[in-house]
Design a protein around this motif. Structure first.
Motif, PDB file in Angstrom:
ATOM      1  N   GLU A  17     -53.552   3.102  39.225  1.00  0.00           N
ATOM      2  CA  GLU A  17     -53.938   4.413  39.738  1.00  0.00           C
ATOM      3  C   GLU A  17     -54.407   4.326  41.184  1.00  0.00           C
ATOM      4  N   GLN A  18     -55.159   3.299  41.523  1.00  0.00           N
ATOM      5  CA  GLN A  18     -55.620   3.135  42.895  1.00  0.00           C
ATOM      6  C   GLN A  18     -54.458   2.848  43.848  1.00  0.00           C
ATOM      7  N   ALA A  19     -53.462   2.100  43.376  1.00  0.00           N
ATOM      8  CA  ALA A  19     -52.305   1.784  44.214  1.00  0.00           C
ATOM      9  C   ALA A  19     -51.515   3.041  44.566  1.00  0.00           C
ATOM     10  N   LEU A  20     -51.496   4.015  43.671  1.00  0.00           N
ATOM     11  CA  LEU A  20     -50.723   5.237  43.894  1.00  0.00           C
ATOM     12  C   LEU A  20     -51.555   6.374  44.479  1.00  0.00           C
ATOM     13  N   ARG A  21     -52.831   6.150  44.694  1.00  0.00           N
ATOM     14  CA  ARG A  21     -53.714   7.219  45.168  1.00  0.00           C
ATOM     15  C   ARG A  21     -53.236   7.828  46.479  1.00  0.00           C
ATOM     16  N   HIS A  22     -52.866   7.006  47.464  1.00  0.00           N
ATOM     17  CA  HIS A  22     -52.448   7.567  48.745  1.00  0.00           C
ATOM     18  C   HIS A  22     -51.141   8.347  48.622  1.00  0.00           C
ATOM     19  N   TRP A  23     -50.304   8.025  47.634  1.00  0.00           N
ATOM     20  CA  TRP A  23     -49.079   8.796  47.413  1.00  0.00           C
ATOM     21  C   TRP A  23     -49.410  10.186  46.880  1.00  0.00           C
ATOM     22  N   VAL A  24     -50.406  10.258  46.025  1.00  0.00           N
ATOM     23  CA  VAL A  24     -50.833  11.562  45.502  1.00  0.00           C
ATOM     24  C   VAL A  24     -51.385  12.416  46.642  1.00  0.00           C
ATOM     25  N   ILE A  25     -52.154  11.804  47.517  1.00  0.00           N
ATOM     26  CA  ILE A  25     -52.703  12.530  48.663  1.00  0.00           C
ATOM     27  C   ILE A  25     -51.564  12.990  49.582  1.00  0.00           C
ATOM     28  N   ALA A  26     -50.595  12.141  49.830  1.00  0.00           N
ATOM     29  CA  ALA A  26     -49.446  12.511  50.671  1.00  0.00           C
ATOM     30  C   ALA A  26     -48.677  13.680  50.066  1.00  0.00           C
ATOM     31  N   ARG A  27     -48.497  13.652  48.765  1.00  0.00           N
ATOM     32  CA  ARG A  27     -47.797  14.753  48.097  1.00  0.00           C
ATOM     33  C   ARG A  27     -48.582  16.053  48.237  1.00  0.00           C
ATOM     34  N   ARG A  28     -49.888  15.970  48.109  1.00  0.00           N
ATOM     35  CA  ARG A  28     -50.725  17.165  48.231  1.00  0.00           C
ATOM     36  C   ARG A  28     -50.688  17.717  49.658  1.00  0.00           C
ATOM     37  N   ILE A  29     -50.775  16.842  50.649  1.00  0.00           N
ATOM     38  CA  ILE A  29     -50.756  17.280  52.050  1.00  0.00           C
ATOM     39  C   ILE A  29     -49.417  17.928  52.402  1.00  0.00           C
ATOM     40  N   SER A  30     -48.329  17.365  51.877  1.00  0.00           N
ATOM     41  CA  SER A  30     -46.999  17.880  52.204  1.00  0.00           C
ATOM     42  C   SER A  30     -46.609  19.088  51.360  1.00  0.00           C
ATOM     43  N   MET A  31     -47.499  19.556  50.517  1.00  0.00           N
ATOM     44  CA  MET A  31     -47.258  20.714  49.634  1.00  0.00           C
ATOM     45  C   MET A  31     -46.220  20.424  48.555  1.00  0.00           C
ATOM     46  N   GLY A  32     -46.074  19.167  48.202  1.00  0.00           N
ATOM     47  CA  GLY A  32     -45.203  18.793  47.097  1.00  0.00           C
ATOM     48  C   GLY A  32     -43.728  18.854  47.421  1.00  0.00           C
ATOM     49  N   ASN A  33     -42.913  18.864  46.384  1.00  0.00           N
ATOM     50  CA  ASN A  33     -41.464  18.890  46.518  1.00  0.00           C
ATOM     51  C   ASN A  33     -40.937  20.256  46.102  1.00  0.00           C
ATOM     52  N   ARG A  34     -39.733  20.546  46.508  1.00  0.00           N
ATOM     53  CA  ARG A  34     -39.164  21.864  46.238  1.00  0.00           C
ATOM     54  C   ARG A  34     -38.204  21.872  45.060  1.00  0.00           C
ATOM     55  N   SER A  35     -37.981  20.727  44.465  1.00  0.00           N
ATOM     56  CA  SER A  35     -37.070  20.670  43.331  1.00  0.00           C
ATOM     57  C   SER A  35     -37.518  19.570  42.376  1.00  0.00           C
ATOM     58  N   GLU A  36     -36.998  19.632  41.176  1.00  0.00           N
ATOM     59  CA  GLU A  36     -37.278  18.596  40.181  1.00  0.00           C
ATOM     60  C   GLU A  36     -36.702  17.256  40.638  1.00  0.00           C
ATOM     61  N   ALA A  37     -35.524  17.292  41.244  1.00  0.00           N
ATOM     62  CA  ALA A  37     -34.907  16.062  41.741  1.00  0.00           C
ATOM     63  C   ALA A  37     -35.757  15.448  42.853  1.00  0.00           C
ATOM     64  N   GLY A  38     -36.307  16.285  43.730  1.00  0.00           N
ATOM     65  CA  GLY A  38     -37.176  15.790  44.793  1.00  0.00           C
ATOM     66  C   GLY A  38     -38.440  15.167  44.242  1.00  0.00           C
ATOM     67  N   THR A  39     -38.983  15.778  43.204  1.00  0.00           N
ATOM     68  CA  THR A  39     -40.182  15.245  42.560  1.00  0.00           C
ATOM     69  C   THR A  39     -39.908  13.872  41.963  1.00  0.00           C
ATOM     70  N   ARG A  40     -38.785  13.744  41.268  1.00  0.00           N
ATOM     71  CA  ARG A  40     -38.415  12.454  40.662  1.00  0.00           C
ATOM     72  C   ARG A  40     -38.160  11.400  41.727  1.00  0.00           C
ATOM     73  N   ALA A  41     -37.464  11.775  42.791  1.00  0.00           N
ATOM     74  CA  ALA A  41     -37.163  10.824  43.873  1.00  0.00           C
ATOM     75  C   ALA A  41     -38.448  10.339  44.536  1.00  0.00           C
ATOM     76  N   PHE A  42     -39.375  11.255  44.809  1.00  0.00           N
ATOM     77  CA  PHE A  42     -40.647  10.890  45.431  1.00  0.00           C
ATOM     78  C   PHE A  42     -41.420   9.910  44.546  1.00  0.00           C
ATOM     79  N   ALA A  43     -41.509  10.220  43.252  1.00  0.00           N
ATOM     80  CA  ALA A  43     -42.237   9.353  42.324  1.00  0.00           C
ATOM     81  C   ALA A  43     -41.567   7.983  42.203  1.00  0.00           C
TER      82      ALA A  43
END
Length: 85
Positions: A17-43
């Motif tokens: 969870e700590q290793a992925l924390r900055h990715w969660v913050i990046a996703r929040r700052i960027s307002m997330g993804n616009r599609s399900e495919a984008g969400t899967r690709a980001f993760a």
């Protein structure tokens, strides 16, 4: 519980969870993804990058894996590369 029979396993997944924390913050700052495919690709990419970072693999390895996958070739194993290459 596997941790009872295998005491070398951690009791929590806090390190993951700590290793992925900055990715969660990046996703929040960027307002997330616009599609399900984008969400899967980001993760997926976040997971791959963190795994490579943990194993000291370089961006060259990640680029090689993506290139091999696009060509339909076998993906080189993470353990098959020298550290830091």
């Amino acid at each position: 519980m596997r941790q009872v029979s295998e005491p070398q396993l951690p009791l929590t997944n806090n390190a993951a969870e700590q290793a992925l924390r900055h990715w969660v913050i990046a996703r929040r700052i960027s307002m997330g993804n616009r599609s399900e495919a984008g969400t899967r690709a980001f993760a997926f990419l976040a997971s791959v990058i963190e795994t490579c970072r943990k194993h000291s693999a370089s961006w060259t390895y990640i680029a090689g894996v993506i290139a091999a996958a696009r060509r339909g070739l076998a993906v080189p194993a993470l353990t098959a590369i020298p550290v830091g290459v």
